[in-house]
Design a protein around this motif. Sequence first.
Motif, short mmCIF file in Angstrom:
data_model
loop_
_atom_site.label_atom_id
_atom_site.label_comp_id
_atom_site.label_asym_id
_atom_site.label_seq_id
_atom_site.Cartn_x
_atom_site.Cartn_y
_atom_site.Cartn_z
N VAL A 208 0.84 -1.22 0.00
CA VAL A 208 0.00 0.00 0.00
C VAL A 208 0.87 1.26 0.00
O VAL A 208 0.77 2.10 -0.90
CB VAL A 208 -0.97 0.01 1.21
CG1 VAL A 208 -1.73 1.34 1.27
CG2 VAL A 208 -1.96 -1.15 1.12
N PRO A 214 2.04 5.40 -3.55
CA PRO A 214 1.27 4.90 -2.39
C PRO A 214 -0.23 4.96 -2.66
O PRO A 214 -0.72 5.92 -3.26
CB PRO A 214 1.68 5.85 -1.26
CG PRO A 214 2.26 7.05 -1.92
CD PRO A 214 2.84 6.59 -3.22
N VAL A 221 -4.42 3.69 7.88
CA VAL A 221 -4.03 4.79 8.77
C VAL A 221 -4.00 6.12 8.01
O VAL A 221 -3.26 7.04 8.38
CB VAL A 221 -2.67 4.50 9.46
CG1 VAL A 221 -2.84 3.50 10.58
CG2 VAL A 221 -1.62 3.98 8.45
N TRP A 227 2.22 12.56 6.83
CA TRP A 227 2.59 13.04 5.49
C TRP A 227 1.37 13.60 4.78
O TRP A 227 1.43 14.65 4.12
CB TRP A 227 3.21 11.89 4.68
CG TRP A 227 3.75 12.28 3.34
CD1 TRP A 227 4.75 13.18 3.10
CD2 TRP A 227 3.33 11.78 2.07
NE1 TRP A 227 4.99 13.27 1.75
CE2 TRP A 227 4.13 12.43 1.08
CE3 TRP A 227 2.37 10.86 1.65
CZ2 TRP A 227 3.99 12.16 -0.28
CZ3 TRP A 227 2.24 10.60 0.29
CH2 TRP A 227 3.04 11.25 -0.66
N ILE A 228 0.23 12.93 4.94
CA ILE A 228 -1.02 13.45 4.38
C ILE A 228 -1.37 14.77 5.06
O ILE A 228 -1.71 15.77 4.40
CB ILE A 228 -2.17 12.42 4.57
CG1 ILE A 228 -1.88 11.14 3.78
CG2 ILE A 228 -3.52 13.03 4.19
CD1 ILE A 228 -1.94 11.29 2.29
FE1 SF4 Z 1 1.51 5.68 3.39
FE2 SF4 Z 1 0.31 7.68 4.71
FE3 SF4 Z 1 -0.51 7.03 2.26
FE4 SF4 Z 1 -0.94 5.36 4.31
S1 SF4 Z 1 -1.80 7.40 4.03
S2 SF4 Z 1 -0.22 4.81 2.25
S3 SF4 Z 1 0.91 5.68 5.53
S4 SF4 Z 1 1.50 7.84 2.83
#
Ligand code: SF4
Length: 324
Positions: A208, A214, A221, A227-228
């Motif tokens: 994922v 990604p 999560v 990062w989001i």
């Molecule tokens: Fe990775 Fe954050 Fe995207 Fe999840 S939400 S796939 S942890 S970058």
Amino acid sequence: MPPAALPGGAARSVPDQVPPPLLHSRIISWFQQEARDLPWRGDCSPWGVLVSEIMLQQTPVVRVQPVWEQWLERWPTPEAFAAAAPADVLRAWGRLGYPRRALRLHAAAAQIVAHHGGRVPTTYAELLELPGVGSYTAAAVAAFAYGRRTTVVDTNIRRVHARLVVGQALPAPALTAAEMTLAAQLLPQDTEESVLWNAGTMELGAVVCTARSPRCNQCPVFAQCAWIAAGQPEPSYIPKGQPWAGTDRQVRGAVMAVLRAASLPVHADLFWDPAAASNHGELAAELDKLHELNTHAPQLERALAGLVTDGLAQHTDAGYQLPR
Ligand code: SF4
């Protein structure tokens, strides 16, 4: 939770609203529902887990799985594998790449037989003593083969931690002490949970939270991801790809393919002269592939000498061959 360190050494606060237990429960639940059905998971011997971890060090699952299955059928125990001839080991390794791993695994099996009664050792410290086993592999085998609480940090886990907790697109180019500290802080106290967390975070990074694209809309999560929350900032560096075409590695791989196909020593002339190669039926296809690379002489010499130095080939008056 204390501040998480950024790859550059600065620190930022892990958002208070994201307590680690919430990350644990979400990633572990996702893993229990979505984990790929891989043969080295579940009912697998510690030897099978060790072999998988060595093979997976540099090679993707899709290439490892068929080789791993044949390997375990042929050599189901360290004792059986330790008795194998090095040439057979290298033939069975096939095109997995970085074949020195196969010889180190062979040496590890011999050590397991000589010093551990044929049983893969159970502790991180003992595992670390085995040839070819570094800190990642020792931690992974202790966790996944024996259910121990260890801090497992591989490329996939590093990337998930960097994004999810630190808010960076990528971890530092090389593993830092700060990352190990963060990984240890994130590890659940409960032993069983810690194993699932290690496996689940690794799986999340593999399928994922991938390096290039990604799939955040499928991430368990997403709502907690730093990062989001930071607006998906660009990476601070461009990761170097690993070139293949024209490299010494490519030439070494082509030479190894010739040696694996040969039942007798391969005369040196065959490596240099495409015309001489055409009369050698069992080798012709692999020699053709080598000659198609149009390797210049110093590079071919370097490849042959390097394979001999690394114990992957022997050179006698009769020619080159896999180690006996
Ligand atoms: Fe990775 Fe954050 Fe995207 Fe999840 S939400 S796939 S942890 S970058």
